[in-house]
Design an enzyme around this catalytic site. Structure first.
Site, PDB file in Angstrom:
ATOM      1  N   CYS A 147      -2.107   8.950   2.975  1.00 47.67           N
ATOM      2  CA  CYS A 147      -1.868   8.601   1.570  1.00 47.67           C
ATOM      3  C   CYS A 147      -3.086   8.879   0.703  1.00 47.67           C
ATOM      4  CB  CYS A 147      -1.402   7.161   1.439  1.00 47.67           C
ATOM      5  SG  CYS A 147      -2.440   6.033   2.331  1.00 47.67           S
ATOM      6  N   GLU A 174       0.889  -1.166   0.000  1.00 50.70           N
ATOM      7  CA  GLU A 174       0.000   0.000   0.000  1.00 50.70           C
ATOM      8  C   GLU A 174       0.919   1.205   0.000  1.00 50.70           C
ATOM      9  OE1 GLU A 174      -1.596   3.020   0.676  1.00 50.70           O
ATOM     10  OE2 GLU A 174      -2.156   2.435   2.720  1.00 50.70           O
TER      11      GLU A 174
END
Ligand code: ADP
Length: 474
Positions: free
Chosen positions: A287, A253
């Site tokens: 993010c 990720e």
């Protein structure tokens, strides 16, 4: 400080024992640089011991029933809730977010434990229609084995539970390497997991300053069967290259660079409120934070005025993770201004000497600027206007990252098209709070692969095993 009682003397946790080391490193409060604790650092022999313990523990952990694992996970979650106020203080002190945001993160962190405790009990296999009457074709799902979990500092609790909960629920054992900036929360969570009755060796924690040597060991170990990582694209690529020899399974990720597309027909107030929320959560250090606001030129004046007004009213402020992070954000803003962007509000005249950076708005941002290409990870919103709305999607897609995007429009037809056309793993339509335990979190392109949370969230931690059974029954 009282919240450090949760971790005592912070040190590696290996095979159920807190083990000392000859070296240690400091964990600091990013707001003022004060030292919170010295953490004993794991050396390679600790990493080796942790992996060996995890492999040994796997032999019995994988034989527990899903109900037994779920019961332990639920006790762990209950202990987190019981200690939530102390945990929030600890998390806030080492990471910099407010205790209110830390509290919200802990709710989010617990949600993964509760979710995967339930999912563990739904991991059923299937029976396929056989081609012959005396054969049975079965598929079931086995835990993959020892999982190395490598986590970042921006969500020191949630990124840990989002990996540990599915791994443990599936029957895997774990070696956790938390970020060197936020190991205290991870160690506190591990101490509570022990209290919850997690058997020795099922969870091992190896705080270290030497991430690369640790990463290399984990990548090269034949006992580690999976690496799950949240962090930068660069380190994700490094892990993929170095784990090629052992063909370890990977969930990566990685960084995002989220666009927010605001169409001329959008409810502008709703869009701005949502974008502000998605930008300033954790002071931009997420993010899925909005980096690039892409707007139809017809509404640019109201968008800029709305952001400026909302930013002036922001009552929160938090430090970035360290001074260098604030200096990096400053350099990105200066580069953009030098290349023609306009500073609408915020910014600093000179490079910061603390970790604080103010809310900042830039307009006229173009793809030649570093701030367009890179994940900002700070409280800066960039705005780019286009005359032709048809250009919004190509602009949104014109970056290597593909994690999240947000779009604001009243048109159902356009919404449907955006779902197909935006190159991302997650899309918020007229909404920016998109993450919870129910959804599959993850990206495409340079944002990596693998999904965390959701009904599919156990998939990355199990391997299908097919059984072709000759029954000898006529
Ligand atoms: P960020 O830029 O968000 O700090 P990083 O990718 O540098 O993200 O770090 C995320 C996590 O990866 C941290 O726990 C860090 O210590 C770890 N890390 C960094 N480099 C390596 C490496 N070569 N091997 C394993 N872990 C690493």
């Amino acid at each position: 400080m009282s919240f450090l009682n949760l971790v005592g003397q912070p040190m590696p946790l290996i095979n159920g024992q807190w083990v000392s080391s000859t070296t240690s490193f400091a964990v600091q409060n990013p707001a003022n640089g004060t030292e919170l604790a010295q953490v004993m650092a794991a050396h390679i022999h600790h990493v080796e011991a942790a992996v060996t313990a995890a492999q040994q523990a796997f032999l019995s952990w994988r034989q527990t029933t899903a109900q037994q694992r779920a019961a332990i996970l639920l006790r762990w979650s209950a202990l987190l809730l019981q200690h939530q106020a102390e945990l929030a203080q600890l998390l806030s002190a080492e990471q910099g977010k407010s205790t209110a945001e830390a509290d919200a993160e802990l709710n989010y962190a617990r949600s993964f434990i509760d979710w995967f405790a339930a999912q563990a009990q739904r991991l059923d296999g299937h029976i396929m229609p056989s081609l012959q009457h005396d054969r049975q074709l079965l598929t079931f799902y086995k835990p993959v084995g020892v999982v190395a979990a490598i986590t970042p500092w921006n969500f020191p609790a949630a990124m840990v539970t989002r990996k540990l909960a599915p791994a443990l629920a599936a029957g895997c054992t774990v070696v956790l390497k938390p970020s060197e900036f936020t190991p205290l929360t991870a160690l506190a969570l591990a101490a509570l997991a022990q209290q919850a009755g997690l058997p020795d060796g099922v969870l091992n924690v190896i705080p270290t300053l030497d991430a690369e040597a640790t990463g290399r060991y984990l990548c090269q170990s034949p006992l580690v069967r999976k690496i799950t990582f949240t962090g930068s694209t660069q380190v994700g690529q490094w892990l993929m290259q170095h784990s090629a020899g052992q063909l370890q399974r990977l969930s990566l990720e990685l960084g995002g660079n989220a666009p927010a597309l605001v169409y001329g027909d959008a409810d502008i107030a709703q869009a701005l409120t949502a974008i502000m929320q998605a930008k300033f959560r954790n002071w931009g250090q997420a993010c899925i934070a909005v980096n690039r606001v892409l707007v139809a030129a017809s509404i640019l004046p109201s968008v800029l005025a709305g952001f400026t007004q909302r930013m002036a009213q922001l009552h929160i402020s938090q430090p970035l993770i360290h001074v260098k992070a604030a200096q990096r954000v400053h350099a990105l803003v200066q580069d953009a201004i030098a290349k023609g962007a306009r500073l609408e509000c915020g910014g600093l005249a000179t490079a910061p000497e603390t970790a604080f950076y103010p809310p900042t708005l830039l307009s006229g941002v173009t793809s030649e600027m570093a701030i367009w290409q890179q994940e900002i990870f700070g409280p800066v919103l960039t705005v780019t206007a286009v005359d032709d709305e048809a250009l919004l999607v190509p602009l949104a897609n014109a970056v290597p990252a593909g994690l999240a995007a947000y779009a604001f429009t009243q048109s159902v037809k356009r919404s449907w098209q955006l779902m197909q056309q935006l190159d991302v793993g997650m899309l918020g339509l007229n909404e920016a709070a998109i993450s919870n335990e129910v959804i599959p979190f993850g990206g495409i392109k340079a944002s990596g692969f693998g999904r965390e949370g959701s009904q599919r969230g156990l998939d990355d931690y199990v391997a299908a095993c097919h059984v072709h059974w000759r029954t000898n029954i006529d």
